[in-house]
Motif scaffolding. Structure first.
Motif, short mmCIF file in Angstrom:
data_model
loop_
_atom_site.label_atom_id
_atom_site.label_comp_id
_atom_site.label_asym_id
_atom_site.label_seq_id
_atom_site.Cartn_x
_atom_site.Cartn_y
_atom_site.Cartn_z
N GLN A 279 62.73 28.87 31.17
CA GLN A 279 63.12 28.86 29.76
C GLN A 279 62.48 27.68 29.03
O GLN A 279 61.96 27.82 27.92
CB GLN A 279 64.65 28.76 29.65
N LEU A 280 62.49 26.51 29.66
CA LEU A 280 61.89 25.31 29.07
C LEU A 280 60.40 25.50 28.84
O LEU A 280 59.88 25.25 27.74
CB LEU A 280 62.14 24.11 29.99
N LEU A 281 59.69 25.96 29.87
CA LEU A 281 58.24 26.13 29.76
C LEU A 281 57.88 27.21 28.75
O LEU A 281 56.91 27.07 28.00
CB LEU A 281 57.65 26.48 31.13
N LEU A 282 58.68 28.28 28.70
CA LEU A 282 58.43 29.36 27.74
C LEU A 282 58.56 28.86 26.31
O LEU A 282 57.75 29.18 25.44
CB LEU A 282 59.42 30.49 27.99
N ASN A 283 59.57 28.04 26.07
CA ASN A 283 59.76 27.48 24.72
C ASN A 283 58.65 26.52 24.35
O ASN A 283 58.14 26.54 23.23
CB ASN A 283 61.12 26.78 24.64
N LEU A 284 58.27 25.65 25.28
CA LEU A 284 57.20 24.70 25.01
C LEU A 284 55.90 25.43 24.69
O LEU A 284 55.19 25.08 23.73
CB LEU A 284 57.00 23.77 26.20
N PHE A 285 55.58 26.44 25.48
CA PHE A 285 54.35 27.20 25.25
C PHE A 285 54.38 27.91 23.90
O PHE A 285 53.40 27.91 23.15
CB PHE A 285 54.14 28.20 26.38
N GLY A 286 55.51 28.55 23.58
CA GLY A 286 55.62 29.27 22.33
C GLY A 286 55.47 28.37 21.12
O GLY A 286 54.80 28.73 20.14
N ILE A 287 56.07 27.18 21.17
CA ILE A 287 55.98 26.25 20.05
C ILE A 287 54.55 25.76 19.85
O ILE A 287 54.03 25.72 18.73
CB ILE A 287 56.93 25.06 20.26
N VAL A 288 53.88 25.39 20.95
CA VAL A 288 52.50 24.91 20.86
C VAL A 288 51.58 26.02 20.36
O VAL A 288 50.70 25.79 19.50
CB VAL A 288 52.02 24.37 22.22
N LEU A 289 51.76 27.23 20.87
CA LEU A 289 50.93 28.36 20.45
C LEU A 289 51.09 28.63 18.97
O LEU A 289 50.10 28.76 18.23
CB LEU A 289 51.32 29.60 21.26
N ALA A 290 52.33 28.68 18.50
CA ALA A 290 52.58 28.96 17.09
C ALA A 290 52.10 27.81 16.20
O ALA A 290 51.54 28.04 15.13
CB ALA A 290 54.06 29.21 16.86
N GLY A 291 52.33 26.58 16.65
CA GLY A 291 51.89 25.43 15.87
C GLY A 291 50.38 25.40 15.71
O GLY A 291 49.86 25.15 14.61
N THR A 292 49.66 25.69 16.78
CA THR A 292 48.20 25.70 16.72
C THR A 292 47.70 26.81 15.81
O THR A 292 46.80 26.60 14.98
CB THR A 292 47.62 25.89 18.13
#
Length: 315
Positions: A279-292
């Motif tokens: 769950q932690l890694l999924l959230n981190l990846f999603g935030i970075v992807l969307a931010g970029t």
């Protein structure tokens, strides 16, 4: 509007003044010859519409003013001036949509620095979330989300990817990795202490938790929310609407997931530990992807706006 206070070597002052006068969206130009002492030079001040700020700052940097002199930028909360109103009308776009890349880089650089304060906030947030997951208390979970400072490094990674700044990316990644490792390690020790005094029990962690069970059960909704929150958080940074960051913070389950993983690890519950980590890694990846993706879209949009501004200036 933005207020610029510049220190220019005497031999560059004329070039600086011509640049300001030729930039659409500027007003209130003042020149104080020989007023600067360190570094020595002339003081040049002006106001510029936020929409035209990136164009002007880019021109000043091309003149080398950031190395031979000084560039200071402040936001103006109130400007009672017809000339200022005219400058904002002339500049293309809307102030809220403007992106100042220098400002964004500086902000994310500061927020992504691994410091004692950053570690303290992230650790305290994780410990609060640990209490929330054991007690199945959604209020504590929301409070922990709001306290957590992890969005700064995540925004730093996105900014570094778009601006191609490997040092910022490395600094942000280190702050994120070390921060969560330290916070989770301390939370494991905190959980063991709370268990020893009878305030935490394994039965509470593994019992029915309708309010907080989602933190160790990642699904597509978790990823979708992380993507939406990442986009909203990035927009709040680029538009200087920091109030939206609170809403972003309580939309994603980074800190609660880390807390649940730490508590589960202290009890040897590998199922919840791995589920929370995913769950932690999924959230981190999603935030970075969307931010970029958001920053790339804004960069493309404002590149077109600046090109239109330069054409108007030449005309």
């Amino acid at each position: 509007m933005l207020h610029l206070r510049l220190i220019a070597p005497a031999e560059k002052t004329d070039d600086v003044v011509r640049l300001i006068e030729g930039t659409i969206g500027t007003a209130h130009l003042c020149v104080l010859p020989g007023a600067a002492r360190d570094p020595a030079g002339d003081v040049v001040m002006c106001d510029v519409a936020r929409e035209a700020g990136e164009t002007l700052l880019g021109g000043l940097r091309r003149l080398g003013l950031d190395t031979s002199g000084s560039i200071a930028v402040e936001s103006i909360d109130l400007a009672l001036s017809k000339r200022a109103e005219k400058a904002e009308e002339e500049a293309p776009g809307e102030p809220a949509d403007a992106v100042l890349w220098e400002e964004l880089t500086e902000a994310t650089h500061e927020e992504s620095t691994l410091s004692v304060t950053y570690l303290a906030f992230l650790t305290l947030a994780t410990m609060i979330a640990a209490c929330g997951v054991v007690l199945d208390n959604s209020i504590l979970i929301v409070g922990a989300m709001a306290v957590g400072p992890e969005f700064g490094p995540l925004a730093g990674i996105s900014t570094a990817a778009v601006q191609r700044q490997p040092r910022l990316a490395l600094r942000s990644a280190i702050a994120l990795l070390v921060g969560f490792v330290v916070a989770m390690a301390v939370t494991v020790a905190f959980s063991l202490f709370m268990d020893a005094v009878g305030l935490f029990t394994k039965e509470q962690l593994e019992g029915e938790r309708p309010q907080t069970g989602f933190v160790y059960a990642p699904d597509w909704f978790s990823f979708v929310v992380a993507v939406l929150a990442g986009a909203a958080g990035t927009l709040s940074l680029t538009s200087a609407k920091s109030g939206a960051l609170v809403g972003v913070a309580i939309s994603v389950t980074t800190v609660p997931a880390a807390a649940n993983a730490a508590v589960a690890l202290s009890y040897g519950d590998t199922v919840q530990t791995w589920g929370s980590t995913e769950q932690l890694l999924l959230n981190l990846f999603g935030i970075v992807l969307a931010g970029t993706a958001t920053l790339l879209a804004q960069k493309y949009f404002w590149a077109r706006q600046h090109e239109r501004l330069r054409r108007r200036a030449r005309a």
